[in-house]
Design a protein around this motif. Structure first.
Motif, short mmCIF file in Angstrom:
data_model
loop_
_atom_site.label_atom_id
_atom_site.label_comp_id
_atom_site.label_asym_id
_atom_site.label_seq_id
_atom_site.Cartn_x
_atom_site.Cartn_y
_atom_site.Cartn_z
N CYS A 1 -13.79 -1.92 8.62
CA CYS A 1 -14.76 -3.00 8.45
C CYS A 1 -15.23 -3.00 6.99
O CYS A 1 -15.76 -2.00 6.50
N GLU A 2 -15.00 -4.09 6.30
CA GLU A 2 -15.36 -4.19 4.88
C GLU A 2 -16.83 -4.57 4.75
O GLU A 2 -17.58 -3.98 4.01
N GLU A 3 -17.20 -5.59 5.48
CA GLU A 3 -18.57 -6.08 5.52
C GLU A 3 -18.65 -6.96 6.76
O GLU A 3 -17.60 -7.27 7.34
N PRO A 4 -19.81 -7.33 7.21
CA PRO A 4 -19.87 -8.08 8.46
C PRO A 4 -18.93 -9.29 8.43
O PRO A 4 -18.96 -10.08 7.49
N GLY A 5 -18.08 -9.37 9.44
CA GLY A 5 -17.18 -10.52 9.56
C GLY A 5 -15.84 -10.34 8.88
O GLY A 5 -14.95 -11.17 9.04
N VAL A 6 -15.69 -9.28 8.11
CA VAL A 6 -14.45 -9.11 7.33
C VAL A 6 -13.85 -7.73 7.59
O VAL A 6 -14.58 -6.74 7.64
N VAL A 7 -12.53 -7.70 7.77
CA VAL A 7 -11.86 -6.40 7.90
C VAL A 7 -10.80 -6.26 6.83
O VAL A 7 -10.22 -7.26 6.37
N THR A 8 -10.58 -5.04 6.42
CA THR A 8 -9.43 -4.78 5.55
C THR A 8 -8.42 -4.01 6.38
O THR A 8 -8.79 -3.25 7.26
N THR A 9 -7.18 -4.23 6.07
CA THR A 9 -6.15 -3.48 6.76
C THR A 9 -5.23 -2.85 5.73
O THR A 9 -4.99 -3.43 4.66
N THR A 10 -4.74 -1.67 6.06
CA THR A 10 -3.72 -1.05 5.22
C THR A 10 -2.58 -0.62 6.14
O THR A 10 -2.82 -0.31 7.31
N MET A 11 -1.38 -0.68 5.62
CA MET A 11 -0.23 -0.22 6.42
C MET A 11 0.85 0.32 5.49
O MET A 11 0.99 -0.14 4.35
N GLU A 12 1.57 1.30 6.00
CA GLU A 12 2.73 1.77 5.25
C GLU A 12 3.83 0.74 5.47
O GLU A 12 3.96 0.20 6.57
N VAL A 13 4.59 0.44 4.44
CA VAL A 13 5.70 -0.51 4.61
C VAL A 13 6.77 0.18 5.47
O VAL A 13 7.28 1.24 5.10
N PRO A 14 7.08 -0.41 6.63
CA PRO A 14 8.01 0.30 7.52
C PRO A 14 9.43 0.36 6.95
O PRO A 14 9.81 -0.47 6.10
N ALA A 15 10.19 1.33 7.45
CA ALA A 15 11.62 1.40 7.09
C ALA A 15 12.33 0.20 7.71
O ALA A 15 11.86 -0.35 8.71
N LEU A 16 13.46 -0.19 7.12
CA LEU A 16 14.17 -1.37 7.61
C LEU A 16 14.51 -1.25 9.09
O LEU A 16 14.41 -2.21 9.85
N ASP A 17 14.89 -0.04 9.51
CA ASP A 17 15.27 0.18 10.92
C ASP A 17 14.10 -0.01 11.88
O ASP A 17 14.30 -0.20 13.07
N ASP A 18 12.88 0.12 11.36
CA ASP A 18 11.71 0.07 12.24
C ASP A 18 11.10 -1.33 12.33
O ASP A 18 10.05 -1.50 12.96
N LEU A 19 11.70 -2.31 11.66
CA LEU A 19 11.09 -3.65 11.67
C LEU A 19 11.34 -4.34 13.01
O LEU A 19 12.43 -4.19 13.58
N PRO A 20 10.36 -5.10 13.50
CA PRO A 20 10.54 -5.76 14.80
C PRO A 20 11.36 -7.05 14.67
O PRO A 20 10.98 -8.11 15.14
#
Ligand code: COA
Length: 377
Positions: free
Chosen positions: A292-311
């Motif tokens: 939660c960044e501030e009320p109403g806003v979220v930040t997200t972080t993610m590791e860039v998946p390997a090519l084999d793991d992409l949906p």
């Protein structure tokens, strides 16, 4: 096709390609160029030939014709003031396109020494590589992809002309969709659209989905590399209202990950409204972490998946990765670095993106449901 008189630096300085370059900085280049003249229909360069020269077109229009390995033909007409033939010289490869004079053409012809003079002019190497990437992107045959309901759509890197294709016809990006994307109401201005569509593909990469090969843009997804951390990038996606919930966001985020892998980006981050359930569901598919960044806003972080793991189906991933490579990895950085400011993708120092365009200004007032959801994050 060429005359004999000398070329003046002032003449060069008046061309669009050299806008903002001082006349003095063009003197050595001018001394290495010779005048060029061609009549309508004359072939200046031919696809597949070994490249020895480039041309700067001062007046008259030229046609660029590229035939892809699959027979797909790309034709475009370039206005005067631009350079042609630079892609093959930058890549030390054969010509990627045939260039034909459509009018009486006047300009300048240069060989390797002139090319090296040009790359030594501050800003020109970067300008030239950016233009060359945009041209290469235009030669790419769009990748056919299927939405969940079976509709055939096309995925390709964004092109400068896409600014006019966004929202063309009956494709709607509703105020709510735009608000969720830009955190402010109203469509982007013409200047913002130019920023969003005229990218360099290394620090700022954009995929678009079109409905039909030459149809309207119905979705886009971009990453903009962080200035102070080249292994990390901010991402943003927009899918037109009628196309949402059909798997396009998932496809685009997977395609962004494939491009990020080519460009040496290892982590994504994004901002979203905390009541944006679609973006939360999308992020969850990619093991995103939310904060939660501030009320109403979220930040997200993610590791860039390997090519084999992409949906995404593996054959589509391969095609997407290949196309990303064509535009991101197209040039031999070491050669360009000798002359210009570009460095390898994983060590590029980048200009900070105008955050409000990718992330948009924070909402001033969060809705009550948003505040409620935020309090539970
Ligand atoms: C967020 C957005 C990009 C998702 O694109 P999309 O094409 O609708 O996404 P997909 O169809 O691939 O669906 C991804 C997931 O979201 C879920 N989802 C999609 N729309 C949803 C909705 N309205 N409500 C709940 N879940 C939804 C899907 O079920 C799917 O989850 P699953 O994998 O568990 O089944 C799109 O809704 C959008 O453009 N929204 C407006 C702009 C925006 O919010 N941008 C993100 C901030 S930068």
């Amino acid at each position: 096709m060429s005359g004999l008189t000398a070329v003046g630096a002032e003449e060069l300085a008046s061309l669009e390609f050299f806008a903002d370059i001082p006349v003095a900085a063009l003197a050595v280049l001018a001394a290495n160029l010779r005048p060029l003249q061609a009549v309508p229909g004359e072939v200046l360069m031919r696809q597949g030939e070994q490249a020895l020269s480039f041309a700067i077109i001062a007046s008259g229009r030229v046609e660029i014709r590229h035939v892809g390995p699959d027979g797909h033909v790309f034709v475009a007409e370039l206005p005067p003031g631009l350079i042609v033939g630079e892609i093959a010289l930058l890549r030390h490869a054969r010509r990627t396109a045939t260039v034909i004079a459509n009018d009486d053409v006047r300009g300048y012809l240069g060989y390797q020494s002139a090319f090296e003079c040009m790359l030594a002019i501050p800003d020109i190497a970067e300008r030239m590589v950016r233009t060359a990437r945009q041209r290469l992107a235009a030669f790419i045959t769009p990748i056919p992809v299927r939405a969940k309901d079976g509709t055939e759509l096309f995925l390709r890197p964004v092109l400068p002309g896409d600014a006019e294709r966004v929202g063309r016809g009956r494709v709607e990006f509703s105020p709510e969709t735009l608000y969720r994307r830009f955190f402010s109401g109203g469509a982007p201005t013409a200047a913002q659209l130019t920023y969003l569509c005229e990218v360099d593909y290394v620090d700022h990469f954009v995929w678009v989905v079109t409905d039909g090969v030459d149809g309207p843009v119905v979705a886009d997804a971009r990453f903009v590399r962080d200035k102070d951390n080249p292994g990390s990038a901010e991402i943003a996606l927009t899918v037109a209202d009628a196309y949402q919930g059909r798997g396009i966001g998932t496809l685009l985020l997977g395609a962004l990950a494939a491009a990020a892998r080519v460009g040496g980006i290892k982590r994504f981050h994004a901002l979203g409204l905390s009541d944006n359930v679609a973006v939360r569901a999308l992020g969850d598919r990619f093991q995103a972490r939310w904060q939660c960044e501030e009320p109403g806003v979220v930040t997200t972080t993610m590791e860039v998946p390997a090519l084999d793991d992409l949906p995404i189906k593996l054959d589509a991933v391969r095609q997407i990765h290949h196309v990303a490579r064509l535009v991101i990895d197209a040039f031999q950085y070491r050669h360009i670095c000798r002359y210009g400011p570009l460095r390898r993708a994983d060590s590029v120092q980048l200009r900070r993106p105008r955050r409000r365009i990718i992330s948009a200004p924070r909402p001033v007032v969060a809705s009550k449901p948003a505040r409620n959801l935020a309090s539970r994050l």
